[in-house]
Scaffold this motif. Structure first.
Motif, PDB file in Angstrom:
ATOM      1  N   ALA A  17       0.844  -1.199   0.000  1.00 12.82           N
ATOM      2  CA  ALA A  17       0.000   0.000   0.000  1.00 12.82           C
ATOM      3  C   ALA A  17       0.879   1.250   0.000  1.00 12.82           C
ATOM      4  CB  ALA A  17      -0.924  -0.014   1.221  1.00 12.82           C
ATOM      5  N   ASP A  18       1.964   1.196   0.766  1.00  6.97           N
ATOM      6  CA  ASP A  18       2.893   2.319   0.849  1.00  6.97           C
ATOM      7  C   ASP A  18       3.557   2.568  -0.521  1.00  6.97           C
ATOM      8  OD1 ASP A  18       4.281   4.312   2.458  1.00  6.97           O
ATOM      9  OD2 ASP A  18       6.071   3.087   2.074  1.00  6.97           O
ATOM     10  N   ALA A  19       3.963   1.468  -1.183  1.00  7.97           N
ATOM     11  CA  ALA A  19       4.586   1.598  -2.507  1.00  7.97           C
ATOM     12  C   ALA A  19       3.611   2.244  -3.492  1.00  7.97           C
ATOM     13  CB  ALA A  19       5.021   0.227  -3.011  1.00  7.97           C
ATOM     14  N   LEU A  20       2.331   1.892  -3.369  1.00  8.09           N
ATOM     15  CA  LEU A  20       1.325   2.481  -4.271  1.00  8.09           C
ATOM     16  C   LEU A  20       1.180   3.975  -3.984  1.00  8.09           C
ATOM     17  CD1 LEU A  20      -1.463  -0.271  -4.319  1.00  8.09           C
ATOM     18  CD2 LEU A  20       0.103   0.356  -6.167  1.00  8.09           C
ATOM     19  N   LEU A  21       1.095   4.328  -2.704  1.00  7.31           N
ATOM     20  CA  LEU A  21       0.953   5.743  -2.342  1.00  7.31           C
ATOM     21  C   LEU A  21       2.113   6.537  -2.920  1.00  7.31           C
ATOM     22  CD1 LEU A  21      -0.788   7.758  -0.618  1.00  7.31           C
ATOM     23  CD2 LEU A  21       0.969   7.529   1.136  1.00  7.31           C
TER      24      LEU A  21
END
Lengths: 343, 343
Positions: A17-21
């Motif tokens: 999720a962090d990589a997507l953000l």
């Protein structure tokens, strides 16, 4: 068999999720980074990523992706104001690439419900999508799609199909989407023979009353229908697929004859049918990205391996190679990832 | 609400199975003993009794009951040789009482599947049974019946209905049994108004093309249809139930108009409909035991309390009393037990 490749060790949902953000931040989206995460996670993992993203950043991932990936403002504005099938057709080419990614993030059942709903909106052009979903899923898979349709659209797939199609097309599509077909292997051979005769008479004599034919194709089990189609071939000397092709020559404003042929092909050999769809999509001047995306995205997690094998056998070219030659950029990377060919 | 009374403390399934075995032994069956056990156990308890009976006595309880309760040899022999709907009709009166008990021992879903299957065999007479099962169950209840139908008959309810009905009756019944209706409360009022207009035009003008009407009644949600029926009444000044009654005056060999009216009544007020069925069953010279049994046996564990209340309100007579006056012997005892009135 699926073609999607999930690495043996994956980051946690929160890390993904962090990589997507991070990929969403700054100027423009880092689409390669989005693909690197989402195209290499299975449905359960993607669901967990959605949950982690929503929990950590208080934002719906699907909506964020839809806005990030729909990139150019023009397409987004147009999408909001689409009212008629004609308008949708005009903006389709702009939307198809972004839609591929948006559809992929949905879970497999939700994805089919969303695609089916879009098809009901221009049903006299997109009926084949409905036929594919109705005829290549098992009864319980189709039921799961219909249940999700209720949740998403507060109505049934059946009523949308029935309200928007007319004539024989309506009768056929309604029977296909609504029947909870028997899934067993038992075949009544005498019945197959007598119903093959009904099909032969209807198809050969150019009858306009297709009620009996629609009843048979719309309600019998796959095993029973394949026995019926075999009798048809034995006694008529040609396959029902070929015989129904001839029906299409007449005036057919609703698309019924083509829908009927699509149903027959999906029921008799779905892989062979999808190979044909893919070949048609790539043979056109300008790839038919809508069909190409649909087949890859809907089957990558399910049975795309079988479709790939059938494609190789039929064309002597690997499906990845054919698609690679026909597409480019992020769209190509994305499809290659789903085909399991980017590692 | 159910009407069946289960005592606060019941014997173990093995003890009940033993009581049944004793009732079967000796000259003739002790039918009162059978009723005392089976009519006072809920579906789960009856299932456990079936299992205990099979385990302890190595015999299928359903088959044993069927043979015990079908009592006189003549009826049993006839039952074996029934080949046509006409023959079935001849022996029906002899079989109906025994069937009531046999149906009751089945679990509630199985029971509906068995009754639906029997109705498909003389569908132009028994279509109302199919309509009741399709229109008074929720979508997931109907689905459970269809799944059990697959298991019992190795085919789908849809294909049996479609193969045996014809014309408008087929289109209507097929839509009713196959659609997985949306079950939510949301209503689109503009749609209800426009579809009420379609119903009005079709019903009023004596049109023969009922395609649109069948689509609406066959696929829309209950809430949506009730809104549509309300618009119909507001604008036409009479209810759709009353308006569809007029359709029945013409020639209607297939029973379509009556089936349509039955569907409309089941959808708008199922309790009111069942009260009418019960009253008709008892008003005839010679009780229509088939209908009487069907309503009691199918609803005793579900919503018979509501039907009882509606009956009392409509006729000022308690349902138990009315049925008590019209029946006798073991059959009466059995129905009274299911109505919760024998203790």
């Amino acid at each position: 068999m699926a073609t999607v490749v999930v690495p043996p060790v994956t980051p946690s949902p929160a890390e993904d999720a962090d990589a997507l953000l991070k990929a969403f931040q700054g100027w423009g989206t880092d689409e390669q980074a989005v693909i690197a995460v989402l195209a290499h996670r299975d449905a359960t993992q993607r669901k967990q990523i959605r949950l982690a993203y929503e929990e950590n950043y208080n934002e719906n991932l699907i909506q964020r992706l839809q806005s990030e990936l729909s990139g150019d403002l023009e397409a987004r504005v147009l999408q909001i104001f689409i009212n008629t099938p004609q308008e949708l057709k005009l903006v389709k080419p702009k939307l198809v690439k972004y839609r591929a990614m948006y559809h992929w993030v949905l879970d497999p059942v939700e994805r089919q419900a969303v695609i089916a709903n879009a098809a009901t909106k221009c049903i006299h052009e997109d009926y084949a999508v409905i036929v594919e979903i109705a005829c290549t899923n098992s009864s319980s898979e189709l039921l799961a799609v219909k249940r999700t349709y209720h949740v998403l659209y507060k109505c049934s797939l059946e009523e949308d199909v029935a309200a928007r199609a007319t004539g024989n097309l309506r009768s056929l599509l309604l029977a296909l989407v609504s029947t909870y077909r028997y899934g067993g292997d038992e075949v009544n051979d005498a019945l197959a023979k007598s119903e093959a005769k009904i099909l032969r008479e209807t198809v050969t004599n150019g009858e306009t009353d297709h009620g009996e034919l629609i009843r048979i194709v719309g309600t019998r089990s796959r095993a029973q229908l394949n026995a019926t189609f075999n009798w048809f071939r034995d006694e008529r000397g040609t396959s029902i697929t070929r015989a129904t092709k001839a029906l299409q020559h007449g005036a057919d404003p609703t698309g019924y004859s083509h829908a009927l042929r699509t149903a027959v092909r999906c029921i008799s050999d779905a892989n062979k049918y999808f190979v044909k769809v893919l070949r048609n999509a790539m043979h056109k001047s300008g790839t038919d990205e809508d069909s190409l995306t649909r087949v890859i995205v809907l089957h990558a997690e399910k049975d795309l391996k079988g479709i790939k094998d059938a494609f190789q056998k039929r064309t002597s070219v690997a499906l990845e190679k054919a698609i690679g030659n026909d597409t480019s950029g992020d769209y190509k990377s994305f499809l290659m990832a789903l085909l399991g060919s980017d590692i």
